[in-house]
Scaffold this motif. Structure first.
Motif, PDB file in Angstrom:
ATOM      1  N   ALA A 192       0.624  -1.038   0.040  1.00  0.00           N
ATOM      2  CA  ALA A 192       0.021  -0.037  -0.141  1.00  0.00           C
ATOM      3  C   ALA A 192       0.876   1.217   0.097  1.00  0.00           C
ATOM      4  O   ALA A 192       1.774   1.478   0.720  1.00  0.00           O
ATOM      5  CB  ALA A 192      -0.928   0.094   1.203  1.00  0.00           C
ATOM      6  N   VAL A 193       0.570   2.193  -0.728  1.00  0.00           N
ATOM      7  CA  VAL A 193       1.219   3.418  -0.858  1.00  0.00           C
ATOM      8  C   VAL A 193       0.637   4.374   0.167  1.00  0.00           C
ATOM      9  O   VAL A 193      -0.615   4.660  -0.123  1.00  0.00           O
ATOM     10  CB  VAL A 193       1.368   3.941  -2.446  1.00  0.00           C
ATOM     11  N   PRO A 194       1.307   4.911   0.942  1.00  0.00           N
ATOM     12  CA  PRO A 194       0.754   5.682   1.795  1.00  0.00           C
ATOM     13  C   PRO A 194       0.125   6.967   1.350  1.00  0.00           C
ATOM     14  O   PRO A 194       0.995   7.425   0.255  1.00  0.00           O
ATOM     15  CB  PRO A 194       1.814   5.987   2.839  1.00  0.00           C
ATOM     16  N   GLU A 195      -0.819   7.695   1.679  1.00  0.00           N
ATOM     17  CA  GLU A 195      -1.384   8.974   1.311  1.00  0.00           C
ATOM     18  C   GLU A 195      -0.214   9.971   1.523  1.00  0.00           C
ATOM     19  O   GLU A 195       0.389   9.863   2.719  1.00  0.00           O
ATOM     20  CB  GLU A 195      -2.742   9.333   1.942  1.00  0.00           C
ATOM     21  N   PRO A 196      -0.019  11.016   0.810  1.00  0.00           N
ATOM     22  CA  PRO A 196       1.107  12.123   0.943  1.00  0.00           C
ATOM     23  C   PRO A 196       0.572  12.854   2.194  1.00  0.00           C
ATOM     24  O   PRO A 196      -0.677  13.100   2.488  1.00  0.00           O
ATOM     25  CB  PRO A 196       1.115  12.854  -0.081  1.00  0.00           C
ATOM     26  N   LEU A 197       1.507  13.129   3.154  1.00  0.00           N
ATOM     27  CA  LEU A 197       1.178  13.774   4.242  1.00  0.00           C
ATOM     28  C   LEU A 197       1.039  15.266   4.248  1.00  0.00           C
ATOM     29  O   LEU A 197       2.002  15.810   3.516  1.00  0.00           O
ATOM     30  CB  LEU A 197       2.055  13.375   5.320  1.00  0.00           C
ATOM     31  N   ASP A 198       0.019  15.812   4.605  1.00  0.00           N
ATOM     32  CA  ASP A 198      -0.036  17.286   4.559  1.00  0.00           C
ATOM     33  C   ASP A 198       0.497  17.823   6.012  1.00  0.00           C
ATOM     34  O   ASP A 198       0.226  17.659   7.001  1.00  0.00           O
ATOM     35  CB  ASP A 198      -1.637  17.824   4.574  1.00  0.00           C
ATOM     36  N   GLU A 237      -0.803  17.692   9.775  1.00  0.00           N
ATOM     37  CA  GLU A 237      -0.371  17.013  10.714  1.00  0.00           C
ATOM     38  C   GLU A 237       0.083  17.892  12.011  1.00  0.00           C
ATOM     39  O   GLU A 237      -0.149  17.795  13.134  1.00  0.00           O
ATOM     40  CB  GLU A 237       0.979  16.317  10.320  1.00  0.00           C
TER      41      GLU A 237
END
Length: 173
Positions: free
Chosen positions: A8-14, A18
């Motif tokens: 699974a590719v993690p969603e890009p973090l904002d 955060e």
């Protein structure tokens, strides 16, 4: 043969979201303002990068472009250096620096005011006027970095930031 397992590719973090989450856990009464100021600062970085990319082929920074455009808007093509600083909302040293760079390129001239020899005028040259028009067209083509926003959304940003400017004493209420 079985198919390879896809990770699974993690969603890009904002990072701002955060930070807001972290602030909310520690200082919830300050979290929204922290996120707002961080969002404005990040948007400023992004927009300045896009605007300066559009101006780069003309050898202009946004500050230099603003000075040229201001002089091009002036009825006589000239303004006192102090008025340039006031209208661009920058320190006099910044005006001297920007005008000096434009002067070295033959885009602006400094001359004494005929009315008061103590006043130095910045005057746009024909080459400066031509470059201001070309750079303005490039910024129009780039939609000032806001191509994905409607005119109404762009206006809403201006309206939303006005109370910040009023509270800082930048403009009258």
């Amino acid at each position: 043969m079985s198919e390879p397992v896809k990770k699974a590719v993690p969603e890009p973090l904002d990072p701002i979201a955060e930070a807001h989450r972290q602030w909310s856990a520690r200082w919830p009464e300050h979290a929204d303002r922290m996120a707002a100021v961080t969002s404005v600062m990040r948007a400023q970085q992004l927009l300045l990068g896009m605007v300066e990319a559009a101006l780069k082929p003309y050898g202009l920074t946004f500050a230099a472009y603003e000075a040229l455009r201001l002089l091009a808007f002036a009825r006589t093509g000239t303004l006192p250096m102090g008025k340039v600083g006031t209208r661009l909302m920058v320190h006099p040293a910044s005006v001297t620096n920007v005008i000096g760079r434009l002067e070295r390129r033959g885009l602006v001239e400094r001359r004494p005011s005929p009315d008061d020899r103590r006043v130095v005028l910045a005057a746009i040259t024909p080459a400066g006027r031509e470059l201001a028009e070309e750079a303005t067209a490039a910024l129009h083509d780039a939609e000032f970095g806001l191509a994905d926003l409607t005119p109404e959304q762009a206006g809403a940003i201006t309206g939303a930031l006005r109370p910040v400017r009023i509270s800082a004493g930048d403009v009258p209420s």
